[in-house]
Enzyme design. Sequence first.
Site, PDB file in Angstrom:
ATOM      1  N   GLY A  40      31.636  41.032  41.468  1.00 35.17           N
ATOM      2  CA  GLY A  40      30.474  41.871  42.265  1.00 35.17           C
ATOM      3  C   GLY A  40      29.068  42.043  41.332  1.00 35.17           C
ATOM      4  N   GLU A  84      33.983  44.619  48.222  1.00 32.26           N
ATOM      5  CA  GLU A  84      35.192  45.309  47.763  1.00 32.26           C
ATOM      6  C   GLU A  84      35.656  44.416  46.722  1.00 32.26           C
ATOM      7  OE1 GLU A  84      35.902  48.082  49.121  1.00 32.26           O
ATOM      8  OE2 GLU A  84      35.332  47.530  51.942  1.00 32.26           O
ATOM      9  N   CYS A 129      44.700  44.876  45.736  1.00 30.03           N
ATOM     10  CA  CYS A 129      43.457  46.093  45.062  1.00 30.03           C
ATOM     11  C   CYS A 129      44.158  47.058  45.272  1.00 30.03           C
ATOM     12  CB  CYS A 129      42.725  45.523  46.290  1.00 30.03           C
ATOM     13  SG  CYS A 129      42.047  45.319  47.588  1.00 30.03           S
ATOM     14  N   GLY A 172      37.108  40.677  46.095  1.00 31.04           N
ATOM     15  CA  GLY A 172      37.159  39.533  45.048  1.00 31.04           C
ATOM     16  C   GLY A 172      37.136  40.476  43.415  1.00 31.04           C
ATOM     17  N   SER A 173      36.860  39.813  42.318  1.00 28.80           N
ATOM     18  CA  SER A 173      36.537  41.218  40.838  1.00 28.80           C
ATOM     19  C   SER A 173      35.510  41.814  40.931  1.00 28.80           C
ATOM     20  CB  SER A 173      37.116  40.453  40.087  1.00 28.80           C
ATOM     21  OG  SER A 173      35.603  39.625  39.167  1.00 28.80           O
TER      22      SER A 173
END
Length: 509
Positions: free
Chosen positions: A245, A262, A296, A240-241
């Site tokens: 994280g 990630e 991403c 995700g963003s």
Amino acid sequence: MTSLPTAEELRRRARDAAEQCGVDLDRISGDRPVVSPVNGAPLISVRLHSRSDAEAAVDRAGAAFRVWRTVPAPVRGALVRRFGELLRDHKEDLGTLVGLEVGKVTSEALGEVQEMIDICEFAVGLSRQLYGRTISSERPGHRLAETWHPLGVVGVISAFNFPVAVWSWNTAIALVCGDPVVWKPSERAPLSALASAALLDRAIAETGAPPALSQVLIGGADLGETLVDARGVALLSATGSTRMGRAVGPRVADRFGRSLLELGGNNAAVVTPSADLDLATRGIVFAAAGTAGQRCTTLRRVIAHESVIDEVAERVAAAYRSLPIGSPLDSGTLVGPLISDAAYKSMQDALLAARQQGGRVVAGGARRLAEQAPDAFYVEPALVRMREQTDIVRQETFAPILYLLPYRDLGEAIRLNNDVPQGLSSSIFTRDQAEAERFLAADGSDCGIVNVNIGTSGAEIGGAFGGEKETGGGRESGSDAWRAYMRRATNTINYSGELPLAQGVEFDI
């Protein structure tokens, strides 16, 4: 732009594909609508799980782990082999669901399912290669060894843009390593998740594996938070963003769990004076416009030498003007919709900021909207020339915006590549070997993925996937990424009949 399919046609396609994969539509029915970005209309309504459902799933997975960890790894591989076979059989069905739920064009949706098949093949081979080391001991009659053992329950939180592939990267490897998986997919793609899980459930039943090895939780952030905080989750893999994280990492660490993150990417391609511009243009356009800029690994910056930057701008702008934009279900479409109105607004805000910071939009950026679908968001990929790398350029905007920046020497290009918070993917287009090697060197690109004469997206599962800095540092899929899903034990075996101590220590009694 071509006309869009009707809401009823999309619903029919979704129902048929889900049923073919084994989803019981009556059992999952609820009051939460699943909206397709293809036309902005609901596909189906699903039932959401609760926090107590998530807690119970972790408990069931823990019980399954105590059985599965004792099963020989090659036998665990047989389960993944069967799963891969079922994915082949239902590639079209699962690809249809991915296209309907997240708006991927057909080739990209099918490509995502192919990634699932590929990781199953990788994991089956891996099931016979979970190697440890034998280490020379300083003491006579002793042997040192490293052994690897199953870790525990793996929690997976995945994002909308790869609604099934990222789960499969984690799951195929986790299963051969001896770990059950509890999955919280994107709220935007529950049908794709449930269909994938139904195929794995079938493989589990056919091979006699514990049924709780694979569980899916449909719902919002509260379910993800439950997995983050659950002491029964040994490894939390979250995609995700960067903002997400920052919240997840410390919470997992606080309970001494492991996390595999990630996160964001702000990927650049350097175009040198020696570059093959035909090759570079193709690589740039796919990496920047594919999946409507919602990867991403999407290319977000081109750093072109001042001697070729004008030609690069002309070539990319011309390619952008010819891109077929429309329904992802049409065979000729290359650019489908943005996932939501929020994504569209984020793109427009970023373009406004770029103009305010000295940028000039030289291609695209406008919204193409089908009159019959006011809640669908189709846009032209935008090319923006910038004089320097400003604040907006350093931010990741999850939409098809490509910033074009000039450089004078390769050292400056490398500094620009690295001068962003993220460190996922990068590339250089050059026919000069020295330039390529410098970009790949320790003082070259600081990203986890560094390519030569290819774009920033389209990674293969044979290599570990992930990045540095605010990208999170995690690695998934190939190489030795399997080690994240296992625990290491160092063994000392004394067969000498004596008890010499290490480092010459004496302790006689």
